[in-house]
Design an enzyme around this catalytic site. Structure first.
Site, short mmCIF file in Angstrom:
data_model
loop_
_atom_site.label_atom_id
_atom_site.label_comp_id
_atom_site.label_asym_id
_atom_site.label_seq_id
_atom_site.Cartn_x
_atom_site.Cartn_y
_atom_site.Cartn_z
N LYS A 193 41.39 14.26 129.24
CA LYS A 193 42.14 13.27 128.35
C LYS A 193 41.84 13.60 126.89
CE LYS A 193 38.19 11.10 126.85
NZ LYS A 193 37.56 11.36 125.43
N GLY A 237 36.51 14.21 128.51
CA GLY A 237 36.28 13.36 129.64
C GLY A 237 36.12 14.15 130.98
N GLY A 283 31.11 18.94 126.84
CA GLY A 283 30.64 18.44 125.47
C GLY A 283 31.73 18.40 124.62
N ALA A 284 33.04 18.37 124.95
CA ALA A 284 33.94 18.45 124.24
C ALA A 284 35.00 17.28 123.92
CB ALA A 284 35.20 19.51 124.76
N GLY A 341 33.50 15.26 132.73
CA GLY A 341 32.68 14.85 133.54
C GLY A 341 32.98 13.56 134.28
N SER A 342 33.47 12.78 133.52
CA SER A 342 34.11 11.22 134.16
C SER A 342 35.42 11.59 134.95
CB SER A 342 34.56 10.44 132.86
OG SER A 342 33.32 9.95 132.22
N PRO A 390 36.14 22.28 128.96
CA PRO A 390 34.89 22.28 128.52
C PRO A 390 34.04 21.29 128.49
CG PRO A 390 36.72 23.16 127.22
CD PRO A 390 37.35 22.46 128.15
N ASP A 419 34.75 6.25 130.65
CA ASP A 419 36.05 6.80 130.80
C ASP A 419 36.29 6.74 132.24
OD1 ASP A 419 36.00 7.15 128.23
OD2 ASP A 419 35.78 9.48 128.47
#
Length: 290
Positions: free
Chosen positions: A10, A100, A96-97, A102-103, A94, A136
């Protein structure tokens, strides 16, 4: 038998940090839209639980802290899962971008296991059990654009997917979400109404009315973010902004050849870059592969 699906990223269309809460979280307001940057999931039954992630990022591990494993643990606390699964992820978003990733992975894990195990849980039930996974996650469970409020998990569905080419670029530095929020200055009364800006204002005015408040804390620590935002405007972007807590930056373009030129220019600089067509809608499907 395998099940396959895409876990999409996102971008944030504006982000107002309104208040620092006693819990350590922040009350925010932000617009959510999707881009065609995704991780590919393959899930199949196995004799034991196994998570494999294909990535060049050594900071992404398959341990207990991975949001996919945390999502599985949360689901196990809520319902009985009869089988174990081997989950393979081709990780392309990526970390740390501020996109979202990981979410999105956590949400897709819940959705896929709900379908495969035939649990019959509604989106609202999945959202309820995912509240400790990330603000998120509800966005990705629903798969709908909208305005996020509260700590970000209260989403008002709204068709705000930009009808422009979206170029999104990761400047090869990671931004810490806790650091971004800890250095920002909440403003309970923003100068411009976010929803009105996104639904009524001419996008040509967005660079003067649509702001990500976290840029004020991220750019001084990661100058490349500010430089990249400037670069987008030099490439001819109608609007450019950092997404979420960074460090990815995106630009909106009216003309395809201008967008394509910007895309290739950033790729030549060896930055991971994505191009998304106007009016993009993510494929929310989960498909069975014999």
């Amino acid at each position: 038998m395998k099940w396959i699906a895409e876990s999409y990223a996102k971008i944030n269309l504006g982000l107002h940090v309104l208040e620092r809460l006693p819990t350590g979280y922040h009350r925010i307001e932000t617009g959510f839209a999707f881009i065609n940057w995704s991780d590919r999931f393959e899930v199949e039954k196995a004799s034991r639980w196994q998570l494999d992630i294909d990535t060049d990022d050594e900071t992404i591990t398959t341990g207990e802290d991975n949001l996919i494993n945390r999502a599985i643990d949360q689901l196990k606390r809520y319902v009985d899962i009869k089988n174990a699964y081997h989950i393979k992820v081709d990780k392309r978003i990526p970390a740390g971008a501020g996109l979202g990733g990981g979410s999105s992975n956590a949400a897709l894990t819940l959705r896929m296991l709900n379908k495969i195990e035939e649990l019959g849980l509604s989106d609202e039930e999945l959202i309820d059990l995912s509240r400790d996974l990330g603000a998120d996650v509800p966005l990705f469970i629903k798969g709908q654009t909208g305005i996020g409020s509260g700590v970000g998990h209260e989403i008002k569905p709204l068709d705000i997917q930009p009808n422009f080419w979206i170029i999104t670029c990761f400047p090869n530095v990671k931004s810490s979400t806790p650091e971004a929020y800890s250095h920002c200055h909440p403003n309970p009364e923003p100068d411009f109404d976010l929803e009105k800006t996104l639904t009524e204002a001419d996008p040509e005015e967005w660079q003067y009315t649509l702001f990500n408040d976290l840029e004020q804390s991220v750019v001084p620590r990661h100058h490349v973010v500010g430089n990249m935002k400037d670069q987008f405007y030099e490439f001819g972007a109608l609007y450019a902004s950092m997404s979420g807590s960074g460090s990815a930056v995106y630009g909106l373009f009216e003309q395809d050849f201008v967008a394509t030129n910007a895309y290739h220019g950033l790729v030549e600089l060896e930055f991971p870059t994505n191009i998304t067509k106007p009016g993009f809608k993510p494929d929310h499907g989960i498909y069975r592969k014999e």
